[in-house]
Write a protein that holds these residues in place. Structure first.
Motif, short mmCIF file in Angstrom:
data_model
loop_
_atom_site.label_atom_id
_atom_site.label_comp_id
_atom_site.label_asym_id
_atom_site.label_seq_id
_atom_site.Cartn_x
_atom_site.Cartn_y
_atom_site.Cartn_z
N GLU A 4 0.81 -1.21 0.00
CA GLU A 4 0.00 0.00 0.00
C GLU A 4 0.85 1.27 0.00
O GLU A 4 0.45 2.28 -0.55
N ASN A 5 2.00 1.23 0.63
CA ASN A 5 2.82 2.45 0.73
C ASN A 5 4.27 2.20 0.38
O ASN A 5 5.18 2.78 0.96
N PRO A 7 7.04 2.26 -2.81
CA PRO A 7 7.25 2.66 -4.21
C PRO A 7 7.67 1.50 -5.10
O PRO A 7 7.50 1.55 -6.32
N ASN A 56 5.69 0.59 -8.16
CA ASN A 56 4.36 0.52 -7.55
C ASN A 56 3.78 1.92 -7.41
O ASN A 56 3.68 2.46 -6.31
N PRO A 57 3.39 2.54 -8.53
CA PRO A 57 2.92 3.93 -8.48
C PRO A 57 1.54 4.07 -7.84
O PRO A 57 0.74 3.13 -7.82
N GLU A 58 1.25 5.25 -7.34
CA GLU A 58 -0.08 5.56 -6.84
C GLU A 58 -1.00 5.83 -8.02
O GLU A 58 -0.56 6.30 -9.07
N ARG A 59 -2.26 5.54 -7.86
CA ARG A 59 -3.24 5.77 -8.91
C ARG A 59 -4.46 6.47 -8.33
O ARG A 59 -4.78 6.29 -7.14
N ARG A 107 -5.01 -4.65 -9.43
CA ARG A 107 -5.91 -3.90 -8.57
C ARG A 107 -7.35 -4.41 -8.69
O ARG A 107 -7.76 -4.90 -9.75
N ARG A 179 -4.82 -2.52 -4.32
CA ARG A 179 -3.90 -3.57 -4.77
C ARG A 179 -4.30 -4.92 -4.18
O ARG A 179 -4.60 -5.00 -3.00
N GLU A 211 -7.33 3.06 -12.81
CA GLU A 211 -7.81 4.33 -13.36
C GLU A 211 -8.73 4.15 -14.57
O GLU A 211 -9.78 4.81 -14.65
#
Length: 218
Positions: A4-5, A7, A56-59, A107, A179, A211
């Protein structure tokens, strides 16, 4: 759920560590044996590529609760009718191909409860071959939304991908865009939707996990 957190997905840490240590060792040796610089450069590139692969980018997930979100980065390689035995009804099937250059974190396509999980050992055909859906090693989830709609999402191993990772288990609550797993080194995601779903993507279209809206549930 995991990652979850971070990168870089935690599943990539051992691979990065091994390649990094080899790079450092060869770099140390190359001070005395210049010809080893070629090996140092090679393992440096390998280390960087592995880190890139497990990124592991944020979306930002769209807010419409009826929207089905792409579970994977990649390209739509199949769009049409499909039947998933764990659902037991005719569905609309969307398949997404992930190359080694795509983000491989998977995801949740919808928010809901995991009613069932399944794992099938099988072959490792090229996932662009439609036979891969039926013959390749795979792991799937049957998810039920708050409105009682059911769909399935299936991780399919490929010619290079030999390791499916799924964090979700029966009874878990998934959040749309969250995720839930990954597949190492190239693979495919099949998602089976109610036939009344309004499809929003086209064959050959690129998707962004978390997304891209694949469709709108009835």
């Amino acid at each position: 759920m995991r990652n979850e957190n971070t990168p870089i997905a935690v599943e990539g840490y051992p691979f990065i560590a091994i390649a990094g240590v080899l790079t450092i060792i060869l770099a140390a040796v190359s001070w005395h044996v210049p010809v080893v610089w070629a090996g140092t450069a090679f393992f440096l590139v390998v280390t960087l590529f592995i880190a890139f692969f497990f990124r592991n980018p944020e979306r930002i997930t769209p807010g419409d609760e009826n929207a089905v979100i792409a579970p994977a980065d990649g390209v739509v390689i199949y769009l049409g009718p499909g039947r998933e035995e764990h659902l037991g009804v005719e569905t609309t099937k969307i398949s997404i191909f992930m190359s080694v250059f795509n983000v491989h974190i998977n995801r949740a396509p919808v928010s809901g409860t995991v009613l069932d999980t399944f794992y099938v050992k099988g072959k490792f055909l090229d996932v662009r071959d439609e036979r891969a859906t039926f013959e390749n090693e795979q792991a799937g989830l049957v998810i039920e939304t708050a409105r009682g709609l059911r769909l399935a999402v299936v991780q399919v191993a490929g010619l290079i991908a030999r390791r499916i990772v799924c964090y979700a288990g029966q009874g878990d609550r998934l959040t749309r865009g969250g995720r839930y797993g990954l597949i190492r080194f190239g693979s495919r995601l099949d998602i089976y939707l109610p036939t009344a779903t309004e499809v929003k993507v086209a064959l050959g279209e690129k998707t962004v996990a978390g997304e891209t809206v694949l469709g709108i549930l009835p």
